[in-house]
Design a protein around this motif. Sequence first.
Motif, mmCIF file in Angstrom:
data_model
loop_
_atom_site.group_PDB
_atom_site.id
_atom_site.type_symbol
_atom_site.label_atom_id
_atom_site.label_comp_id
_atom_site.label_asym_id
_atom_site.label_seq_id
_atom_site.Cartn_x
_atom_site.Cartn_y
_atom_site.Cartn_z
ATOM 1 N N LEU A 71 0.880 -1.267 0.084
ATOM 2 C CA LEU A 71 -0.037 -0.011 0.007
ATOM 3 C C LEU A 71 0.882 1.209 0.023
ATOM 4 C CD1 LEU A 71 -2.551 1.492 0.307
ATOM 5 C CD2 LEU A 71 -2.474 1.026 2.542
ATOM 6 N N ALA A 72 2.077 1.279 0.811
ATOM 7 C CA ALA A 72 2.877 2.322 0.879
ATOM 8 C C ALA A 72 3.475 2.548 -0.426
ATOM 9 C CB ALA A 72 3.920 2.250 2.241
ATOM 10 N N ALA A 73 4.043 1.684 -1.201
ATOM 11 C CA ALA A 73 4.803 1.799 -2.335
ATOM 12 C C ALA A 73 3.719 2.186 -3.154
ATOM 13 C CB ALA A 73 5.290 0.327 -2.812
ATOM 14 N N GLU A 74 2.417 1.750 -3.442
ATOM 15 C CA GLU A 74 1.563 2.042 -4.303
ATOM 16 C C GLU A 74 1.054 3.607 -4.313
ATOM 17 O OE1 GLU A 74 -3.079 0.862 -5.638
ATOM 18 O OE2 GLU A 74 -2.219 0.379 -3.968
ATOM 19 N N LEU A 78 2.749 7.559 -6.543
ATOM 20 C CA LEU A 78 1.843 8.713 -7.094
ATOM 21 C C LEU A 78 2.755 9.660 -7.491
ATOM 22 C CD1 LEU A 78 -1.300 8.328 -4.995
ATOM 23 C CD2 LEU A 78 -1.354 8.121 -7.375
ATOM 24 N N ARG A 79 3.963 9.826 -6.834
ATOM 25 C CA ARG A 79 4.839 10.974 -6.905
ATOM 26 C C ARG A 79 5.583 11.009 -8.355
ATOM 27 N NH1 ARG A 79 6.581 13.634 -2.930
ATOM 28 N NH2 ARG A 79 6.399 12.459 -0.886
ATOM 29 N N ASN A 80 5.240 9.680 -8.953
ATOM 30 C CA ASN A 80 5.954 9.720 -10.335
ATOM 31 C C ASN A 80 4.621 9.744 -11.611
ATOM 32 O OD1 ASN A 80 8.466 8.800 -9.211
ATOM 33 N ND2 ASN A 80 7.671 6.677 -9.087
ATOM 34 N N THR A 81 3.867 10.660 -11.123
ATOM 35 C CA THR A 81 2.736 10.947 -12.007
ATOM 36 C C THR A 81 2.474 12.187 -12.726
ATOM 37 O OG1 THR A 81 1.163 11.429 -10.325
ATOM 38 C CG2 THR A 81 1.341 8.988 -10.880
ATOM 39 N N LYS A 118 -2.213 16.514 -6.607
ATOM 40 C CA LYS A 118 -3.072 17.413 -7.438
ATOM 41 C C LYS A 118 -2.503 17.531 -8.979
ATOM 42 C CE LYS A 118 -3.843 20.904 -4.046
ATOM 43 N NZ LYS A 118 -4.057 22.120 -3.769
ATOM 44 N N TRP A 119 -3.191 17.377 -10.134
ATOM 45 C CA TRP A 119 -2.839 17.715 -11.208
ATOM 46 C C TRP A 119 -3.590 18.754 -11.696
ATOM 47 C CZ3 TRP A 119 -4.276 12.849 -9.303
ATOM 48 C CH2 TRP A 119 -3.343 12.064 -9.165
ATOM 49 N N PRO A 120 -3.059 20.112 -11.535
ATOM 50 C CA PRO A 120 -3.698 21.195 -11.918
ATOM 51 C C PRO A 120 -3.942 21.323 -13.285
ATOM 52 C CG PRO A 120 -2.131 21.669 -10.298
ATOM 53 C CD PRO A 120 -1.886 20.350 -10.769
ATOM 54 N N ASP A 121 -3.031 21.015 -14.195
ATOM 55 C CA ASP A 121 -3.186 21.087 -15.627
ATOM 56 C C ASP A 121 -4.327 20.279 -16.147
ATOM 57 O OD1 ASP A 121 -1.514 19.099 -14.753
ATOM 58 O OD2 ASP A 121 -0.864 18.719 -17.003
ATOM 59 N N GLN A 122 -4.691 19.202 -15.430
ATOM 60 C CA GLN A 122 -5.793 18.282 -15.723
ATOM 61 C C GLN A 122 -7.069 18.641 -14.908
ATOM 62 O OE1 GLN A 122 -4.692 14.152 -15.803
ATOM 63 N NE2 GLN A 122 -2.548 14.772 -16.396
ATOM 64 N N ALA A 125 -7.749 16.021 -8.777
ATOM 65 C CA ALA A 125 -7.002 15.660 -7.601
ATOM 66 C C ALA A 125 -7.361 14.394 -7.237
ATOM 67 C CB ALA A 125 -7.164 16.665 -6.292
ATOM 68 N N PHE A 126 -6.279 13.616 -6.330
ATOM 69 C CA PHE A 126 -6.585 12.440 -5.848
ATOM 70 C C PHE A 126 -6.382 12.442 -4.224
ATOM 71 C CE2 PHE A 126 -4.936 7.911 -5.205
ATOM 72 C CZ PHE A 126 -6.387 7.246 -5.502
ATOM 73 N N ILE A 127 -7.325 11.768 -3.362
ATOM 74 C CA ILE A 127 -6.923 11.774 -2.002
ATOM 75 C C ILE A 127 -6.850 10.303 -1.691
ATOM 76 C CG2 ILE A 127 -7.998 12.424 0.363
ATOM 77 C CD1 ILE A 127 -9.594 14.618 -1.304
ATOM 78 N N VAL A 128 -5.880 10.009 -0.747
ATOM 79 C CA VAL A 128 -5.802 8.798 -0.277
ATOM 80 C C VAL A 128 -6.054 8.722 1.204
ATOM 81 C CG1 VAL A 128 -4.177 6.721 0.309
ATOM 82 C CG2 VAL A 128 -4.221 7.993 -1.926
ATOM 83 N N ASP A 129 -6.830 7.949 1.636
ATOM 84 C CA ASP A 129 -7.192 8.076 3.247
ATOM 85 C C ASP A 129 -7.063 6.906 3.859
ATOM 86 O OD1 ASP A 129 -7.914 8.496 6.020
ATOM 87 O OD2 ASP A 129 -9.669 9.750 5.205
ATOM 88 N N TRP A 130 -5.891 6.556 4.680
ATOM 89 C CA TRP A 130 -5.702 5.245 5.385
ATOM 90 C C TRP A 130 -6.639 5.115 6.633
ATOM 91 C CZ3 TRP A 130 -0.761 8.078 5.092
ATOM 92 C CH2 TRP A 130 0.081 7.919 3.737
ATOM 93 N N LYS A 131 -7.304 3.990 6.445
ATOM 94 C CA LYS A 131 -8.218 3.637 7.570
ATOM 95 C C LYS A 131 -7.842 2.401 8.268
ATOM 96 C CE LYS A 131 -11.290 6.687 6.832
ATOM 97 N NZ LYS A 131 -11.352 7.699 7.551
#
Length: 183
Positions: A71-74, A78-81, A118-122, A125-131
Amino acid sequence: MTTPSDISWSHTALSSFRECPYRYLKERVLKEVPFKETEALRNGRRVHKSLENRVGLGTPLPPEHIHLEPLAAETAALRNTGGILEVERQITINNKFEPTSWFGKDAWFRCANDVLVKWPDQRMAFIVDWKTGKYRGDSGQAKLNALSVFLTDTAIDTVMTCFAYVDDRGKKIRDTFHRGQTT
């Protein structure tokens, strides 16, 4: 005595009120009963801190959380997107629906995103919340998280959310919200 204008709220506060309005009154409004941290809450804080450090700083997970590495690696990937990734992004809004500071006297709503990309040019945004608890079938927090992004970043029109339940066999609940969406 605390007045309604002194109280800021969050999804956690609303859930607390829904669970037991009387306890909410005693703890959060009248402040007659001190908040007691449970073992489940302490565990949740440890898991979140481990994931925050792994995704945000690249720190290896401690042995007790090594099972969370996929999960952490996935999430870290997202840094590479090409997006802008922030860990533990705090968003605070006043009662005029404007951004304000986390501890500001005018803080009315608070939301902390475990990971916000966030991808402002697109305009996305994507939010990940660990539960660390079990899925309870409530999408209210996802809606509030998306709304907080819409209110604080006019460049974003679509917010995708992923609630990753680390103790519930890796269950992931995903939603997508669009600016102007009313339900």
